[in-house]
Design a protein around this motif. Structure first.
Motif, short mmCIF file in Angstrom:
data_model
loop_
_atom_site.label_atom_id
_atom_site.label_comp_id
_atom_site.label_asym_id
_atom_site.label_seq_id
_atom_site.Cartn_x
_atom_site.Cartn_y
_atom_site.Cartn_z
N ASP A 1 -4.57 30.35 42.79
CA ASP A 1 -5.68 29.42 42.97
C ASP A 1 -6.91 30.12 43.54
O ASP A 1 -8.03 29.86 43.12
CB ASP A 1 -5.27 28.29 43.91
N ARG B 1 -8.50 32.05 40.83
CA ARG B 1 -9.24 31.17 39.92
C ARG B 1 -10.57 30.73 40.53
O ARG B 1 -11.58 30.65 39.84
CB ARG B 1 -8.38 29.94 39.60
N ARG C 1 -14.18 31.41 38.97
CA ARG C 1 -15.16 30.35 38.72
C ARG C 1 -16.47 30.64 39.44
O ARG C 1 -17.56 30.43 38.89
CB ARG C 1 -14.60 29.00 39.18
#
Length: 313
Positions: free
Chosen positions: A13, A16, A20
């Motif tokens: 996570d 990610r 992003r």
């Protein structure tokens, strides 16, 4: 094992989120059109050397680089916001952030305005009001006069849009001296007359893109032969303006500018002759990208010679 899996998923996570965040930063940078920003700074920084007649002030140089990049980024981001309908139609611009929905239109608008405010405030605080005023005027000209009015309504948008493209030399000169001079005007003229042959060489290649988007660029509404005939005229004016700088930039600059100008003129005349043959044959095979790339080299070499000439005088 469950604890290991939890840590693995948490790490994934985090990765990610970093990805992003990185993609968002890249999207906002892309809104600023970094290659155009770089091109503007190539003309602005050597102008400082000529204005100072040698090494420029470090503070003013930093302000011109940072403030100029912010101002150009502001104008380009606002251009992307206004032209997002056109960019969706053109293949050349289909990868821009607003087309790919990686940045929301409102966010792009706010981002562009904020960059402009910071740029103008930086020039006003660290240099002088003339430089700040010219910066604001250049942003406004590019966004309102060029993007909103000229680009969609006249085939001469490239020529008159060149005012804001050449403005960085005036801004840099004003930041260094608090005034303008004939040398600054001639530098402005070099960049102003350079832009039509530079951009029309690219627009000839992508004229179907512009036609599809309903943009009356000169290569869309006129034969290629006429476009290149006008390019010849503006190229001669560009070289004439560059040679007129000898009084301020010195003999080293003059020699470099003469050679670079001769090479540029030879190429644009070659293309014009080729366009006449191509038109007579009823073809559409003319390749103009060599002139486009040569124009980038020309501008870089001439302005590097401006800096070198100022240092050697």
């Amino acid at each position: 094992m469950s604890a290991v899996n939890v840590r693995y998923e948490a790490a994934t996570d985090q990765q990610r989120q970093r990805l992003r965040a990185s993609a968002t930063v890249r999207a906002y940078v892309a809104l600023c059109k970094p290659r155009i920003v770089e091109l503007l700074l190539i003309t602005a920084v050597p102008t400082l050397f000529l204005a100072y007649r040698g090494l420029p002030s470090l503070l003013v140089t930093v302000v011109v680089v940072v403030g100029g990049a912010l101002a150009a980024g502001s104008a380009n981001a606002l251009n992307c916001y206004i032209d997002r309908d056109i960019d969706e139609v053109m293949r050349r611009t289909s990868g821009r952030p607003l087309v790919r929905h990686t940045v929301a239109p409102r966010s792009a608008l706010v981002f562009g305005v904020l960059l402009g405010v910071v740029a103008v405030a930086l020039f006003a605080a660290a240099t002088n009001l003339l430089a700040a005023g010219l910066t604001l005027a250049a942003i406004a000209y590019y966004v309102v006069i060029y993007t909103m009015l000229l680009k969609r309504h006249t085939s001469q948008s490239t020529l008159w849009g060149g005012v804001c493209g050449a403005a960085p030399v005036l801004i840099a000169w004003a930041a260094a001296t608090g005034s303008l001079s004939w040398a600054a005007v001639l530098l402005f003229a070099v960049v102003f007359f350079w832009q039509p042959p530079h951009f029309w060489a690219l627009a000839i290649k992508y004229r179907e893109d512009y036609r599809r988007a309903g943009i009356p660029m000169l290569p869309v509404v006129a034969p290629v032969r006429r476009v290149l005939a006008e390019s010849v005229v503006y190229s001669w004016l560009m070289v004439a303006a560059s040679l007129a700088l000898w009084h301020w930039a010195g003999p080293v600059y003059e020699a470099v500018a003469a050679v670079a100008g001769a090479v540029f003129l030879a190429e644009v005349h070659r293309l014009h002759r080729a366009s006449r043959r191509d038109e007579a044959d009823g073809g559409d095979r003319l390749v103009t990208m060599r002139l486009f790339h040569l124009s980038l080299v020309y501008l870089t070499v001439v302005f590097a010679a401006v800096a070198a000439g100022a240092l050697l005088r």
